[in-house]
Write an enzyme that holds these catalytic residues in place. Structure first.
Site, PDB file in Angstrom:
ATOM      1  CG  HIS A  95      32.042  37.598  29.719  1.00  0.00           C
ATOM      2  ND1 HIS A  95      31.115  37.077  30.602  1.00  0.00           N
ATOM      3  CD2 HIS A  95      32.657  38.587  30.377  1.00  0.00           C
ATOM      4  CE1 HIS A  95      31.186  37.718  31.749  1.00  0.00           C
ATOM      5  NE2 HIS A  95      32.102  38.624  31.634  1.00  0.00           N
ATOM      6  CG  ASP A 128      35.656  40.621  31.903  1.00  0.00           C
ATOM      7  OD1 ASP A 128      36.317  40.756  32.950  1.00  0.00           O
ATOM      8  OD2 ASP A 128      34.426  40.749  31.871  1.00  0.00           O
ATOM      9  CG  ASP A 137      33.444  42.530  37.406  1.00  0.00           C
ATOM     10  OD1 ASP A 137      32.352  42.712  36.840  1.00  0.00           O
ATOM     11  OD2 ASP A 137      34.329  41.796  36.928  1.00  0.00           O
TER      12      ASP A 137
END
Length: 393
Positions: free
Chosen positions: A144, A163, A82
């Site tokens: 993460h 993120d 993404d």
């Protein structure tokens, strides 16, 4: 291209139709965005790309606005598709463009795309001068993924955080002061609960490290959702709070039921909690969204899980949520188990054992009822809820 600071542009994609993410694991009721940023200086830097399905329109828009051949360097803060999914398409057109990422990032990009591009591995404190601005890299391993990092735009006081500090939330507005605050923080805590909870200790260390650098931060621009420009450090403070044994004093009751007996038990347990002034939230696991349930477990002080017994075990939705709870490694939570049965009755003990394996402190013996609970049985369930409330109060 939307200018968020002088010569710094949001060049991402709004995905209004997205309803599931990470395969089918994460619900995105309010869609999401894939935030990419372009810095137009003496050198032009592209920071992150967008998810693979949008690679053509993303590249075409960049080409129309600046000409792809004018991009001096690409920064990949995180290699998940993404964020880096458009990289292969871009590099087919500008193959010699240097890519700045962590050492782990370079290895992972090679693993994803099987290409040996012009990688420049960076670590915390490394920088690239663009002209008026300078990019300073901050490694954020396991926030993460092992490759994760953030990029600070010195001179503009903008932290491109990838993120961290994001949300799966799409809006026609870009900034936190322009959207519904309830929706924004609901999606922010859901994001943290489902993705970053296992890394809470690392979150605390990294937020402390960022603060210790004393960097002026006017804006935090994550790779999903809304950009924080109004009091941007408020989301850093929230992360510190959420990573430190956060709870709201409530109890989440999670249950699955075959013919309604376990549901009756759940409702009676909730009455007992409420009798003692402890708020309860009930979730039928066969009908509730998994990511939403996880969010409520994260917010709760206690979690009580129930299931009918089937094939000497628990119902499949109960087994699934117990596996998720174990993986997320919640800390500071207490729990108990209950369930109904017809002849063997193993489910409450199985649930208790799995909660204990997940690090949930068991504070009540499992409660089980045979067949459909009678009024006196429901009184026993109510007393079970009252006793649980007394222990957490």
């Amino acid at each position: 291209m939307l200018e968020i600071k002088k010569n710094i542009y949001w060049v991402g994609v709004r995905d209004w139709e997205l309803k599931r993410f990470h395969g089918e694991e994460f619900s995105t009721h309010r869609g999401s965005t894939y935030n990419s940023y372009l810095i137009r200086d003496k050198k032009i830097a592209l920071v992150d790309t967008v998810w693979t399905p949008f690679h053509e329109e993303f590249a075409e828009e960049l080409d129309r606005e600046i000409g792809l051949e004018n991009i001096s360097l690409i920064v990949i803060n995180h290699t998940e598709q993404d964020h880096a999914g458009s990289l292969l398409y871009l590099m087919e057109k500008i193959p010699d463009t240097p890519i700045y990422c962590t050492r782990n990032g370079a290895a992972m990009i090679k693993g994803h795309f099987h290409k040996d591009w012009n990688f420049n591995a960076v670590k915390t404190g490394d920088s690239v001068d663009l002209g008026e601005y300078k990019l300073v890299f901050v490694e954020m391993p396991l926030l993460h993924w092992p490759d994760s990092m953030a990029t600070y735009v010195a001179g503009a006081n903008v932290l491109l955080s990838n993120d961290a500090f994001g949300q799966h939330y799409v809006s026609s507005s870009l900034y936190n002061d322009q959207v519904d605050q309830g929706e924004l923080f609901q999606e922010a805590i859901k994001y943290f609960a489902n993705i970053l909870t296992p890394f809470s200790d690392l979150v605390k260390k990294k937020t402390a490290e960022i603060k210790s650098l004393n960097l002026p931060i006017d804006m935090i621009a994550p790779s999903h959702g809304i950009i924080w420009r109004d009091n941007p450090l408020q989301i850093v403070e929230k992360y510190e709070q959420w990573a430190s044994g956060y709870h709201e004093g409530t109890v989440a009751i999670l249950y699955d039921t075959m013919w309604g007996a376990t549901r009756k038990m759940a409702l009676a347990i909730a009455r007992g909690l409420e009798n003692k002034g402890v708020g309860a939230k009930l979730f039928n696991l066969g009908k509730s969204d998994k990511a939403d349930v996880v969010t409520e477990v994260f917010k709760a002080r206690g979690v009580i899980v129930g299931s009918s017994t089937i094939n000497r075990s628990v119902l499949s939705n109960t087994a699934a949520i117990l596996e998720v709870i174990k993986g997320l490694k919640f800390k500071g939570k207490v729990g108990a188990a209950f369930g109904s049965y017809g002849w063997s009755g193993e489910s409450p003990k199985i649930i208790q054992d799995r909660l204990a394996e997940a690090g949930i402190e068991i504070i009540a013996e499992p409660l089980k009822m045979k067949w459909d609970p009678a009024p006196e049985n429901l009184k026993e369930c109510e007393a079970f809820g009252e006793a649980f409330a007394d222990k957490i109060r």
